[in-house]
Write an enzyme that holds these catalytic residues in place. Structure first.
Site, PDB file in Angstrom:
ATOM      1  N   GLU A  82       5.280   2.227  -1.689  1.00 49.56           N
ATOM      2  CA  GLU A  82       5.479   1.848  -3.086  1.00 49.56           C
ATOM      3  C   GLU A  82       5.742   3.060  -3.961  1.00 49.56           C
ATOM      4  O   GLU A  82       6.581   3.023  -4.862  1.00 49.56           O
ATOM      5  CB  GLU A  82       4.260   1.091  -3.619  1.00 49.56           C
ATOM      6  CG  GLU A  82       4.429   0.698  -5.074  1.00 49.56           C
ATOM      7  CD  GLU A  82       3.324  -0.169  -5.618  1.00 49.56           C
ATOM      8  OE1 GLU A  82       3.521  -0.744  -6.707  1.00 49.56           O
ATOM      9  OE2 GLU A  82       2.268  -0.279  -4.974  1.00 49.56           O
ATOM     10  N   ASP A  98       1.392   0.021   0.872  1.00 50.58           N
ATOM     11  CA  ASP A  98       0.981  -0.025  -0.528  1.00 50.58           C
ATOM     12  C   ASP A  98      -0.373   0.656  -0.611  1.00 50.58           C
ATOM     13  O   ASP A  98      -1.379   0.108  -0.141  1.00 50.58           O
ATOM     14  CB  ASP A  98       0.899  -1.451  -1.052  1.00 50.58           C
ATOM     15  CG  ASP A  98       0.773  -1.506  -2.565  1.00 50.58           C
ATOM     16  OD1 ASP A  98       0.417  -0.477  -3.159  1.00 50.58           O
ATOM     17  OD2 ASP A  98       1.030  -2.576  -3.148  1.00 50.58           O
ATOM     18  N   ILE A 100      -2.427   1.390  -3.091  1.00 45.62           N
ATOM     19  CA  ILE A 100      -3.381   0.608  -3.888  1.00 45.62           C
ATOM     20  C   ILE A 100      -2.634  -0.614  -4.402  1.00 45.62           C
ATOM     21  O   ILE A 100      -1.838  -0.520  -5.337  1.00 45.62           O
ATOM     22  CB  ILE A 100      -3.956   1.382  -5.093  1.00 45.62           C
ATOM     23  CG1 ILE A 100      -4.553   2.723  -4.680  1.00 45.62           C
ATOM     24  CG2 ILE A 100      -5.020   0.531  -5.800  1.00 45.62           C
ATOM     25  CD1 ILE A 100      -5.097   3.542  -5.861  1.00 45.62           C
ATOM     26  N   ASP A 101      -2.871  -1.753  -3.801  1.00 46.84           N
ATOM     27  CA  ASP A 101      -2.319  -2.997  -4.337  1.00 46.84           C
ATOM     28  C   ASP A 101      -3.359  -3.562  -5.295  1.00 46.84           C
ATOM     29  O   ASP A 101      -4.449  -3.963  -4.869  1.00 46.84           O
ATOM     30  CB  ASP A 101      -2.013  -3.994  -3.222  1.00 46.84           C
ATOM     31  CG  ASP A 101      -1.308  -5.218  -3.777  1.00 46.84           C
ATOM     32  OD1 ASP A 101      -0.337  -5.036  -4.526  1.00 46.84           O
ATOM     33  OD2 ASP A 101      -1.748  -6.346  -3.483  1.00 46.84           O
ATOM     34  N   THR A 103      -3.459  -1.838  -8.722  1.00 49.00           N
ATOM     35  CA  THR A 103      -3.787  -0.568  -9.383  1.00 49.00           C
ATOM     36  C   THR A 103      -4.524  -0.777 -10.706  1.00 49.00           C
ATOM     37  O   THR A 103      -5.435  -0.011 -11.037  1.00 49.00           O
ATOM     38  CB  THR A 103      -2.505   0.253  -9.622  1.00 49.00           C
ATOM     39  OG1 THR A 103      -1.932   0.581  -8.355  1.00 49.00           O
ATOM     40  CG2 THR A 103      -2.802   1.539 -10.373  1.00 49.00           C
ATOM     41  N   ASP A 230       3.834  -5.168  -0.911  1.00 53.38           N
ATOM     42  CA  ASP A 230       2.699  -5.986  -1.347  1.00 53.38           C
ATOM     43  C   ASP A 230       2.337  -7.062  -0.325  1.00 53.38           C
ATOM     44  O   ASP A 230       1.174  -7.466  -0.240  1.00 53.38           O
ATOM     45  CB  ASP A 230       3.013  -6.675  -2.676  1.00 53.38           C
ATOM     46  CG  ASP A 230       3.263  -5.721  -3.812  1.00 53.38           C
ATOM     47  OD1 ASP A 230       2.463  -4.794  -3.988  1.00 53.38           O
ATOM     48  OD2 ASP A 230       4.274  -5.893  -4.520  1.00 53.38           O
TER      49      ASP A 230
END
Length: 281
Positions: A82, A98, A100-101, A103, A230
């Protein structure tokens, strides 16, 4: 930490067990770093599509950690992340990341954020891991071998999504975009969905929502906006838990629309959404 897995027989991909184990250890290391190293005064590093679409310094640090750890073991693999974009490889394996999905949840200290790592071999996701560190939960799946939840205490549960849930009794998760125009239309779509289902939940992480479908904590999920990073790992986890994931009218799940649910409900939810025009902004 081991889970039951199979073997991919392609010419360049290698053993799915090895890919899954690397994803598990890497997601665990990233999750630990994100908790232990989170600054007390965490700030937004920059924004992307809108002022509410934020990136923190920890998103960037976690993605670097993930790529560095995987590349140390598999230097010929490709990456799609990402924060860092795409990097080509020569092995036939691509890692979809990802860091940190969710954030905004991480920024505000809310628990529903995840590290999502998927391994794709010759265009097909064969291993996926979603770690939810604040809850002590690790979701794993390998193609054809089922999906599992490993808890902080080491206990393991084979996942099975809810099946045969009628639309009017379904608890449905969803999410919203970052632009005001998209959110306004998503609110209109929700007006058409809410009277027809049990209720709506909004966690703030597509990866967590998909894992919630897989565990039966919610019955279904839909959202316009999630990107490949994601949903790559969570999508495999749902499928291996007996659920479905896709887009509208037979198209695959994509940034245009992602729908997920168990057997029976998936079709009902899809048919409810189609006339509401959820792919418009």
């Amino acid at each position: 930490m081991s889970t039951r897995t199979g073997t991919y027989d392609g010419p360049s991909g290698g053993d799915v067990h090895d890919l899954l184990e690397l994803a598990i250890t890497t997601a665990g290391a990233a999750g630990t770093m994100l908790i232990d190293k989170r600054p007390a005064d965490l700030q937004v590093a920059h924004t992307k599509s809108s002022p509410t679409d934020v990136v923190t310094e920890m998103d960037q640090a976690a993605e670097r950690l993930i790529i560095d750890r995987i590349r140390a073991s598999r230097p010929a693999d490709a990456f799609l992340g990402e924060e860092g974009g795409a990097a080509a490889g020569a092995s036939g394996v691509r890692w979809i990341i990802d860091p940190i999905d969710g954030t905004v949840n991480y920024l505000y200290g809310l628990p529903d954020w995840a590290v999502s790592i998927a391994a794709e071999v010759d265009g097909e996701v064969v291993a996926g891991v979603v770690a939810v560190p604040t809850r002590g939960e690790l979701y794993t799946a390998a193609r054809g071998e089922g999906a599992y939840l490993v808890r902080r205490d080491g206990s393991t549960e084979k996942l099975q999504c809810n099946a045969g849930v009628p639309l009017e009794r379904a608890l449905i998760a969803t999410g919203f975009g970052y632009s005001a125009q998209r959110r306004a239309h998503q609110a209109e779509v929700l007006l058409g969905v809410l009277p027809r289902v049990r209720d709506i939940r909004r966690a703030g992480s597509a990866a967590v929502d998909l894992c919630s479908v897989a565990t039966g904590r919610v019955d279904g999920y839909f959202e316009r906006g999630p990107h490949e990073w994601d949903i790559a790992a969570g999508g495999l986890i749902v499928r291996e838990a007996g659920g479905a994931i896709g887009g509208l009218n037979g198209r695959p799940a994509s940034v245009e629309m992602t729908i997920s649910a168990g057997p029976g409900l998936y079709e009902e939810l899809h048919d409810l959404l189609v006339p509401l025009g959820p792919e418009r902004d």
